[in-house]
Scaffold this motif. Sequence first.
Motif, PDB file in Angstrom:
ATOM      1  N   ASP A 286      -5.324  11.400 -11.148  1.00 38.86           N
ATOM      2  CA  ASP A 286      -6.273  10.697 -10.577  1.00 38.86           C
ATOM      3  C   ASP A 286      -6.207  10.525  -9.129  1.00 38.86           C
ATOM      4  O   ASP A 286      -5.387  10.011  -8.361  1.00 38.86           O
ATOM      5  N   VAL A 287      -7.100  11.546  -8.589  1.00 38.31           N
ATOM      6  CA  VAL A 287      -7.099  11.894  -7.084  1.00 38.31           C
ATOM      7  C   VAL A 287      -7.917  10.466  -6.543  1.00 38.31           C
ATOM      8  O   VAL A 287      -7.787  10.367  -5.148  1.00 38.31           O
ATOM      9  N   ARG A 288      -8.634   9.807  -7.239  1.00 35.49           N
ATOM     10  CA  ARG A 288      -9.276   8.810  -6.702  1.00 35.49           C
ATOM     11  C   ARG A 288      -8.635   7.772  -6.130  1.00 35.49           C
ATOM     12  O   ARG A 288      -8.670   7.103  -5.130  1.00 35.49           O
ATOM     13  N   LEU A 289      -7.209   7.543  -6.938  1.00 36.03           N
ATOM     14  CA  LEU A 289      -6.252   6.711  -6.396  1.00 36.03           C
ATOM     15  C   LEU A 289      -5.724   7.172  -5.052  1.00 36.03           C
ATOM     16  O   LEU A 289      -5.602   5.859  -4.189  1.00 36.03           O
ATOM     17  N   VAL A 290      -5.441   8.209  -4.582  1.00 37.34           N
ATOM     18  CA  VAL A 290      -5.121   8.718  -3.338  1.00 37.34           C
ATOM     19  C   VAL A 290      -6.078   8.262  -2.283  1.00 37.34           C
ATOM     20  O   VAL A 290      -5.849   7.733  -1.354  1.00 37.34           O
ATOM     21  N   ARG A 291      -7.326   8.468  -2.441  1.00 38.54           N
ATOM     22  CA  ARG A 291      -8.305   8.148  -1.634  1.00 38.54           C
ATOM     23  C   ARG A 291      -8.464   6.618  -1.541  1.00 38.54           C
ATOM     24  O   ARG A 291      -9.075   5.978  -0.260  1.00 38.54           O
ATOM     25  N   MET A 292      -8.397   5.904  -2.472  1.00 43.40           N
ATOM     26  CA  MET A 292      -8.458   4.495  -2.550  1.00 43.40           C
ATOM     27  C   MET A 292      -7.474   3.829  -1.476  1.00 43.40           C
ATOM     28  O   MET A 292      -7.586   3.207  -0.799  1.00 43.40           O
ATOM     29  N   CYS A 293      -6.211   4.562  -1.467  1.00 46.63           N
ATOM     30  CA  CYS A 293      -5.077   4.172  -0.752  1.00 46.63           C
ATOM     31  C   CYS A 293      -5.370   4.243   0.808  1.00 46.63           C
ATOM     32  O   CYS A 293      -5.077   3.460   1.546  1.00 46.63           O
TER      33      CYS A 293
ATOM     34  N   ILE B 274       0.894  -1.270  -0.054  1.00 43.19           N
ATOM     35  CA  ILE B 274       0.009  -0.061  -0.127  1.00 43.19           C
ATOM     36  C   ILE B 274       0.899   1.259   0.026  1.00 43.19           C
ATOM     37  O   ILE B 274       0.510   2.050  -0.692  1.00 43.19           O
ATOM     38  N   ARG B 275       1.940   1.237   0.857  1.00 45.63           N
ATOM     39  CA  ARG B 275       2.874   2.178   0.889  1.00 45.63           C
ATOM     40  C   ARG B 275       3.472   2.707  -0.320  1.00 45.63           C
ATOM     41  O   ARG B 275       3.394   3.931  -0.967  1.00 45.63           O
ATOM     42  N   LYS B 276       3.821   1.771  -1.367  1.00 41.39           N
ATOM     43  CA  LYS B 276       4.456   2.006  -2.700  1.00 41.39           C
ATOM     44  C   LYS B 276       3.359   2.483  -3.488  1.00 41.39           C
ATOM     45  O   LYS B 276       3.647   3.352  -4.303  1.00 41.39           O
ATOM     46  N   GLN B 277       2.134   2.066  -3.387  1.00 42.49           N
ATOM     47  CA  GLN B 277       1.102   2.558  -4.448  1.00 42.49           C
ATOM     48  C   GLN B 277       0.651   4.100  -3.830  1.00 42.49           C
ATOM     49  O   GLN B 277       0.366   4.781  -4.948  1.00 42.49           O
ATOM     50  N   TYR B 278       0.804   4.257  -2.751  1.00 41.67           N
ATOM     51  CA  TYR B 278       0.652   5.668  -2.323  1.00 41.67           C
ATOM     52  C   TYR B 278       1.446   6.566  -2.675  1.00 41.67           C
ATOM     53  O   TYR B 278       1.093   7.624  -2.963  1.00 41.67           O
ATOM     54  N   ASP B 279       2.790   6.216  -2.754  1.00 38.20           N
ATOM     55  CA  ASP B 279       3.743   7.162  -3.177  1.00 38.20           C
ATOM     56  C   ASP B 279       3.592   7.246  -4.563  1.00 38.20           C
ATOM     57  O   ASP B 279       3.766   8.541  -4.976  1.00 38.20           O
ATOM     58  N   PHE B 280       3.110   6.386  -5.422  1.00 41.94           N
ATOM     59  CA  PHE B 280       2.998   6.691  -6.855  1.00 41.94           C
ATOM     60  C   PHE B 280       1.707   7.548  -6.823  1.00 41.94           C
ATOM     61  O   PHE B 280       1.518   8.399  -7.739  1.00 41.94           O
ATOM     62  N   ALA B 281       0.624   7.320  -6.248  1.00 39.85           N
ATOM     63  CA  ALA B 281      -0.705   8.224  -6.291  1.00 39.85           C
ATOM     64  C   ALA B 281      -0.195   9.436  -5.745  1.00 39.85           C
ATOM     65  O   ALA B 281      -0.910  10.457  -6.522  1.00 39.85           O
ATOM     66  N   ARG B 282       0.464   9.782  -5.004  1.00 40.41           N
ATOM     67  CA  ARG B 282       0.696  11.096  -4.555  1.00 40.41           C
ATOM     68  C   ARG B 282       1.446  12.009  -5.613  1.00 40.41           C
ATOM     69  O   ARG B 282       1.232  13.125  -5.880  1.00 40.41           O
ATOM     70  N   ARG B 283       2.221  11.140  -6.104  1.00 38.40           N
ATOM     71  CA  ARG B 283       3.204  11.897  -7.549  1.00 38.40           C
ATOM     72  C   ARG B 283       2.204  12.091  -8.712  1.00 38.40           C
ATOM     73  O   ARG B 283       2.635  13.222  -9.552  1.00 38.40           O
ATOM     74  N   ASN B 284       1.179  11.561  -8.694  1.00 37.43           N
ATOM     75  CA  ASN B 284       0.313  11.695  -9.836  1.00 37.43           C
ATOM     76  C   ASN B 284      -1.254  11.929  -9.620  1.00 37.43           C
ATOM     77  O   ASN B 284      -2.019  11.688  -9.885  1.00 37.43           O
ATOM     78  N   VAL B 285      -1.374  12.870  -8.402  1.00 37.50           N
ATOM     79  CA  VAL B 285      -2.372  13.080  -7.840  1.00 37.50           C
ATOM     80  C   VAL B 285      -3.400  13.936  -8.807  1.00 37.50           C
ATOM     81  O   VAL B 285      -4.573  13.814  -8.579  1.00 37.50           O
TER      82      VAL B 285
END
Length: 218
Positions: A190-197, A176-187
């Motif tokens: 796709d902001v939904r990805l951050v919320r999903m994490c 989850i941490r790895k995916q959250y780092d990716f989501a924050r760099r591309n917020v």
Amino acid sequence: MSDPLIICVCDYWRRCHYHNRPNREAGDSCPKLKLLRRLRIHVDAINGNYYLREFLHQKVLAQSLRHTNGVQLVWLQFEEPEKDTIDYRFADMLAHTLWEHIEVEHLMSWLSTLGGGFSALGEQFERCAETAGKISLQQLKIGLRLGDPFLQTRCKLYFSISLIQRGQLRAAKHLIRKQYDFARRNVEKDVRLVRMCLGIWQRLSYEYEQRRMRKRRN
């Protein structure tokens, strides 16, 4: 060293685009140019692109025109072709690629529905949670084939839910941490990805709290 052969492409709208022009960038548009000995060629746009490529890359041809014929400027006057050329081979390749993407999207929809059902049952049955994880891995393979990093991240998050349901909290935490780092760099994309994490992280925190409470009771 002699000056390079200047190429001018005059398009349908009589706009001039120069290549190899001194102190100008390739593709620059400017109607004014000092008088030069030129070779004017009227050609349709389809063949004209091949002409342009040859003049730009065939150095021997350019030198021959300059030194033997004294040509300083090649003027390519593009005209509309009498008949459009259809690239049937490329059209077949494009149609195959589009059809493949349509089928893959259809398959992803089915897998998402199936995976969601097994994930819901995984709250009570570990075997169903394991099946949901396998479905997520199949979705990840499709995401890798499509080359979509956002889809790949979502599939990994789905798999992390399966890990949580099976009690593999440490592995889920790192994933989850790895995916959250990716989501924050591309917020912004796709902001939904951050919320999903964040939502799955809350579920992970709850499971850690439940584990601590069980240890205290024992």
